[in-house]
Scaffold this motif. Structure first.
Motif, PDB file in Angstrom:
ATOM      1  N   SER A 113      12.304 -17.196 -15.482  1.00 41.33           N
ATOM      2  CA  SER A 113      12.873 -16.165 -16.344  1.00 41.33           C
ATOM      3  C   SER A 113      11.819 -15.277 -17.006  1.00 41.33           C
ATOM      4  N   ARG A 114      10.523 -15.670 -16.946  1.00 43.40           N
ATOM      5  CA  ARG A 114       9.505 -14.763 -17.473  1.00 43.40           C
ATOM      6  C   ARG A 114       9.407 -13.501 -16.622  1.00 43.40           C
ATOM      7  N   ARG A 115      10.005 -13.534 -15.434  1.00 43.64           N
ATOM      8  CA  ARG A 115      10.030 -12.358 -14.553  1.00 43.64           C
ATOM      9  C   ARG A 115      11.270 -11.491 -14.779  1.00 43.64           C
ATOM     10  N   ASP A 116      12.171 -11.896 -15.661  1.00 45.11           N
ATOM     11  CA  ASP A 116      13.389 -11.113 -15.899  1.00 45.11           C
ATOM     12  C   ASP A 116      13.059  -9.794 -16.605  1.00 45.11           C
ATOM     13  N   PRO A 117      13.688  -8.678 -16.206  1.00 46.80           N
ATOM     14  CA  PRO A 117      13.605  -7.463 -17.018  1.00 46.80           C
ATOM     15  C   PRO A 117      14.331  -7.704 -18.347  1.00 46.80           C
ATOM     16  N   PRO A 118      13.860  -7.129 -19.458  1.00 46.42           N
ATOM     17  CA  PRO A 118      14.516  -7.368 -20.753  1.00 46.42           C
ATOM     18  C   PRO A 118      16.008  -7.067 -20.747  1.00 46.42           C
ATOM     19  N   ALA A 119      16.401  -6.006 -20.066  1.00 49.03           N
ATOM     20  CA  ALA A 119      17.818  -5.627 -20.062  1.00 49.03           C
ATOM     21  C   ALA A 119      18.657  -6.526 -19.170  1.00 49.03           C
ATOM     22  N   GLN A 120      17.997  -7.356 -18.342  1.00 49.44           N
ATOM     23  CA  GLN A 120      18.707  -8.270 -17.445  1.00 49.44           C
ATOM     24  C   GLN A 120      18.285  -9.719 -17.716  1.00 49.44           C
ATOM     25  N   ALA A 121      18.117 -10.054 -18.977  1.00 50.31           N
ATOM     26  CA  ALA A 121      17.778 -11.432 -19.328  1.00 50.31           C
ATOM     27  C   ALA A 121      18.833 -12.370 -18.749  1.00 50.31           C
ATOM     28  N   GLY A 122      18.375 -13.420 -18.100  1.00 50.17           N
ATOM     29  CA  GLY A 122      19.283 -14.347 -17.433  1.00 50.17           C
ATOM     30  C   GLY A 122      19.324 -14.177 -15.932  1.00 50.17           C
ATOM     31  N   ARG A 123      18.621 -13.168 -15.413  1.00 46.19           N
ATOM     32  CA  ARG A 123      18.693 -12.899 -13.974  1.00 46.19           C
ATOM     33  C   ARG A 123      18.207 -14.095 -13.150  1.00 46.19           C
ATOM     34  N   ALA A 124      17.088 -14.698 -13.540  1.00 49.16           N
ATOM     35  CA  ALA A 124      16.539 -15.819 -12.757  1.00 49.16           C
ATOM     36  C   ALA A 124      17.489 -17.014 -12.769  1.00 49.16           C
ATOM     37  N   SER A 125      18.022 -17.355 -13.937  1.00 45.01           N
ATOM     38  CA  SER A 125      18.916 -18.514 -14.003  1.00 45.01           C
ATOM     39  C   SER A 125      20.216 -18.248 -13.264  1.00 45.01           C
ATOM     40  N   MET A 126      20.716 -17.016 -13.319  1.00 43.74           N
ATOM     41  CA  MET A 126      21.930 -16.684 -12.578  1.00 43.74           C
ATOM     42  C   MET A 126      21.672 -16.705 -11.073  1.00 43.74           C
ATOM     43  N   MET A 127      20.513 -16.200 -10.666  1.00 45.23           N
ATOM     44  CA  MET A 127      20.149 -16.250  -9.252  1.00 45.23           C
ATOM     45  C   MET A 127      20.098 -17.692  -8.776  1.00 45.23           C
ATOM     46  N   ALA A 128      19.471 -18.569  -9.552  1.00 50.97           N
ATOM     47  CA  ALA A 128      19.389 -19.974  -9.167  1.00 50.97           C
ATOM     48  C   ALA A 128      20.781 -20.588  -9.043  1.00 50.97           C
ATOM     49  N   GLY A 129      21.658 -20.219  -9.953  1.00 50.98           N
ATOM     50  CA  GLY A 129      23.010 -20.750  -9.904  1.00 50.98           C
ATOM     51  C   GLY A 129      23.829 -20.254  -8.731  1.00 50.98           C
ATOM     52  N   MET A 130      23.411 -19.148  -8.132  1.00 52.52           N
ATOM     53  CA  MET A 130      24.136 -18.587  -6.992  1.00 52.52           C
ATOM     54  C   MET A 130      23.607 -19.073  -5.645  1.00 52.52           C
ATOM     55  N   LEU A 131      22.502 -19.807  -5.648  1.00 50.73           N
ATOM     56  CA  LEU A 131      21.876 -20.164  -4.380  1.00 50.73           C
ATOM     57  C   LEU A 131      22.665 -21.184  -3.573  1.00 50.73           C
ATOM     58  N   ASP A 132      23.563 -21.931  -4.239  1.00 53.65           N
ATOM     59  CA  ASP A 132      24.399 -22.878  -3.491  1.00 53.65           C
ATOM     60  C   ASP A 132      25.804 -22.334  -3.248  1.00 53.65           C
ATOM     61  N   LYS A 133      25.965 -21.033  -3.403  1.00 50.52           N
ATOM     62  CA  LYS A 133      27.289 -20.428  -3.249  1.00 50.52           C
ATOM     63  C   LYS A 133      27.509 -19.832  -1.865  1.00 50.52           C
TER      64      LYS A 133
END
Length: 451
Positions: A64-84
């Protein structure tokens, strides 16, 4: 999310057998093998032949240190979508989330992904029976490289997470934690807040772009513990990354630099009105990086100050002597950047001012004077005596190996851990705490009713 297996009895067997096997490491050295593959991926292996199973973790610099400020949560959401779901590639059919779940259950294996502040990780656990392991590694390779990010599923998941955020905002722990992180970290990504609004700005294209930029074979750190040889581990690692683009890191643009956590320039106190029976208190500041040479002195010192539970100085002063709280603790959270030093407690609202003043006094005294020799001896005895509990399962050992890999720690780190603890002196602790903590500049956040 980890995929559960159908055979519960099998999982219980694995946990028990692995625990018995790993206990022997507390009495002997832990030989960690390390090599770099042609792709640039680094592999770390501990051979554990007694049980026919293997645990694997694959880490990438895509947390999540790579997330843009306006898209905080992008990394965790991406991880949650990887088994979808995985897309159809190279003759392999597309699989939706249900088909993936069934495939893992049929293999009796587990696979999952997660994102922390610093890294995106994939984890695999499987029996080492050749046919099962071959299929498990092949399926894991597809999930690592070919997630489909189906938009209808993301719309569903986003609504679910937004509802969870809305509910969590009614909890005092969430509210004070958010305010504290923002006060300690400022504009650093460690302090970003995931909100309904930041999630609304994330679409599947954003997640796909983040995955493609961050999940790169040449930047992988792969850690393995299990009944496999080096040759088998090397082949497994290569196959796990085989469906990713095989390009040297030198040909890729460097990852953007991430700012360091800025030190606090002055003390700050925030009071948050909240309908809560207890006053919640957090006090702290930025701490230190995991690679800091003061790590062991700070670890031992924090155990004495507030990390050792009922034997800590904070507990003795705040709970035992004055009865101001049921529990008080301190902790460091080092990462690639300076994670926070935090003291936390709950108390009656009418006692909050007294408790805060006492905590500040105890911390200031500890920073100024360090521990007593009696405190130091007790802390060393407890930490060294409890070392075996840090590696008493495959999962715990793998966590330690992955931490060694991620933080570029020495390969003999676990073998020398008790020696490093034992050689810490009271003077070391005093000097390290003086270098890292400035009690006069700490943030204090108090949440509760009638403050």
């Amino acid at each position: 999310m980890i995929i559960a297996t159908k055979n519960i009895a099998f999982q219980v067997f694995l946990a028990g057998a692995a625990s018995l096997c790993i206990q022997s490491y507390a009495l002997a050295g832990i030989p960690i093998q390390h090599w770099t593959q042609a792709s640039g991926a680094e592999v770390y292996l501990v051979e554990s032949p007694a049980i026919a199973m293997v645990d694997v973790q694959v880490d990438f610099d895509a947390g999540s240190r790579r997330d843009p400020p306006a898209q905080a949560g992008r990394a965790s959401m991406m991880a949650g979508m990887l088994d979808k779901g995985v897309r159809a590639e190279d003759g392999a059919p597309a699989l939706d989330e249900n088909a993936l779940s069934e495939a893992w259950a049929d293999l009796g294996a587990q696979f999952g992904a997660g994102a922390s502040s610093d890294r995106l990780d994939f984890s695999l656990r499987s029996l080492t029976e050749p046919d099962l392991l071959d299929k498990a590694v092949g399926l894991a390779a597809r999930e690592i490289a070919e997630p489909s990010f189906p938009d209808p599923v993301w719309q569903r998941e986003r609504q679910r997470v937004q509802a969870a955020i809305k509910e969590s905002n009614t909890r005092p722990g969430t509210v004070i934690g958010r305010a504290y992180a923002q006060a300690v970290y400022g504009t650093h990504p460690y302090g970003y807040e995931v909100t309904e609004a930041t999630l609304a700005r994330i679409d599947v294209g954003d997640m796909r772009a983040a995955h493609d930029a961050g999940v790169v074979a040449c930047r992988a750190r792969i850690s393995m513990v299990g009944a496999i040889t080096r040759a088998q581990a090397d082949a497994m690692a290569a196959r796990l990354l085989s469906r990713l683009p095989q390009v040297p890191c030198a040909s890729l643009p460097p990852l953007p630099a991430v700012m360091e956590v800025a030190p606090l320039s002055q003390s700050e106190e925030k009071r948050i009105p909240f309908d809560s029976a207890q006053a919640h208190v957090l006090i702290g500041q930025p701490g230190f990086k995991r690679a800091d040479p003061d790590y062991f002195a700070l670890t031992v010192g924090n155990y004495i100050l507030g990390g050792g539970g009922f034997v800590s100085r904070l507990t003795n002063e705040v709970r035992e002597k004055r009865g101001l709280t049921y529990g008080v603790s301190s902790s460091f959270s080092p990462g690639l950047h300076a994670g926070s030093f935090t003291v936390g407690l709950q108390t009656r609202p009418d006692q909050a001012a007294e408790a805060v003043a006492l905590v500040r006094q105890v911390v200031s005294n500890f920073v100024a004077n360090g521990p007593t020799e009696a405190e130091l001896k007790a802390a060393k005895d407890n930490l060294i005596g409890g070392f075996a509990l840090r590696i008493d399962s495959n999962r715990k050992l793998l966590d330690n190996i992955a931490a060694i890999a991620w933080n570029d720690l020495p390969l003999d780190y676990l073998d020398t851990w008790t020696q490093q603890v034992n050689k810490v002196t009271a003077a070391d602790i005093k000097a390290a705490f003086a270098r890292k903590l400035q009690p006069e500049k700490m943030v204090t956040v108090i949440l509760g009713a009638a403050l």
